[in-house]
Scaffold this motif. Structure first.
Motif, PDB file in Angstrom:
ATOM      1  N   TYR A  58     -42.440  35.394 -32.426  1.00  0.00           N
ATOM      2  CA  TYR A  58     -43.885  35.171 -32.397  1.00  0.00           C
ATOM      3  C   TYR A  58     -44.660  36.477 -32.560  1.00  0.00           C
ATOM      4  O   TYR A  58     -44.116  37.571 -32.403  1.00  0.00           O
ATOM      5  CB  TYR A  58     -44.281  34.477 -31.093  1.00  0.00           C
TER       6      TYR A  58
ATOM      7  N   VAL B 122     -49.979  35.164 -29.274  1.00  0.00           N
ATOM      8  CA  VAL B 122     -49.285  34.290 -28.334  1.00  0.00           C
ATOM      9  C   VAL B 122     -49.105  35.000 -27.002  1.00  0.00           C
ATOM     10  O   VAL B 122     -48.612  36.124 -26.947  1.00  0.00           O
ATOM     11  CB  VAL B 122     -47.903  33.876 -28.894  1.00  0.00           C
TER      12      VAL B 122
ATOM     13  N   LEU C   1     -37.454  32.699 -29.382  1.00  0.00           N
ATOM     14  CA  LEU C   1     -38.823  32.535 -29.843  1.00  0.00           C
ATOM     15  C   LEU C   1     -39.255  33.776 -30.616  1.00  0.00           C
ATOM     16  O   LEU C   1     -39.237  34.883 -30.075  1.00  0.00           O
ATOM     17  CB  LEU C   1     -39.734  32.325 -28.630  1.00  0.00           C
TER      18      LEU C   1
ATOM     19  N   LEU D  57     -43.562  23.968 -28.716  1.00  0.00           N
ATOM     20  CA  LEU D  57     -43.854  25.373 -29.011  1.00  0.00           C
ATOM     21  C   LEU D  57     -44.213  25.643 -30.472  1.00  0.00           C
ATOM     22  O   LEU D  57     -44.994  26.556 -30.753  1.00  0.00           O
ATOM     23  CB  LEU D  57     -42.666  26.253 -28.607  1.00  0.00           C
ATOM     24  N   SER D  58     -43.663  24.896 -31.391  1.00  0.00           N
ATOM     25  CA  SER D  58     -43.898  25.156 -32.819  1.00  0.00           C
ATOM     26  C   SER D  58     -45.361  25.119 -33.233  1.00  0.00           C
ATOM     27  O   SER D  58     -45.776  25.930 -34.065  1.00  0.00           O
ATOM     28  CB  SER D  58     -43.083  24.186 -33.677  1.00  0.00           C
TER      29      SER D  58
ATOM     30  N   VAL E 265     -38.816  28.730 -33.527  1.00  0.00           N
ATOM     31  CA  VAL E 265     -38.264  28.332 -32.231  1.00  0.00           C
ATOM     32  C   VAL E 265     -36.841  27.850 -32.495  1.00  0.00           C
ATOM     33  O   VAL E 265     -36.642  26.955 -33.306  1.00  0.00           O
ATOM     34  CB  VAL E 265     -39.077  27.181 -31.598  1.00  0.00           C
TER      35      VAL E 265
ATOM     36  N   VAL F 263     -46.671  31.396 -33.413  1.00  0.00           N
ATOM     37  CA  VAL F 263     -45.236  31.183 -33.246  1.00  0.00           C
ATOM     38  C   VAL F 263     -44.617  31.068 -34.633  1.00  0.00           C
ATOM     39  O   VAL F 263     -45.017  30.232 -35.435  1.00  0.00           O
ATOM     40  CB  VAL F 263     -44.936  29.924 -32.404  1.00  0.00           C
TER      41      VAL F 263
ATOM     42  N   VAL G 232     -46.631  30.261 -23.010  1.00  0.00           N
ATOM     43  CA  VAL G 232     -45.391  29.629 -23.462  1.00  0.00           C
ATOM     44  C   VAL G 232     -44.623  29.094 -22.256  1.00  0.00           C
ATOM     45  O   VAL G 232     -44.162  27.947 -22.246  1.00  0.00           O
ATOM     46  CB  VAL G 232     -44.525  30.626 -24.265  1.00  0.00           C
TER      47      VAL G 232
END
Length: 74
Positions: free
Chosen positions: A46, A51, A44, A24-25, A33, A30, A56
């Protein structure tokens, strides 16, 4: 900035944390996380303009960490 908490029942160890963070990073937008192993949750932070939360969830599913539920935090 939006903060969501995703409940991911298959989180069980530090390997899970590294896999989720690594997946996810790199997504543009983002900001952070955070994986809570005992709670089996992913926090999360973001930019919702950049996003897509469904994306995700799809990424986590592809990593074998399906999302059970999502809650927005203020």
């Amino acid at each position: 900035m939006t903060t969501m908490v995703l409940n991911v029942p298959d989180i069980s160890c530090e390997h899970c944390e590294r896999a989720i963070t690594g997946a996810l990073s790199p997504i543009e937008g983002v900001r952070s996380v955070q994986v809570d192993i005992p709670a089996r949750q992913v926090r999360l932070d973001y930019d919702e303009q950049q996003v897509d939360l469904n994306r995700v969830k799809q990424i986590l599913q592809e990593e074998d960490y399906p999302v059970e539920s999502v809650a927005q935090k203020s």
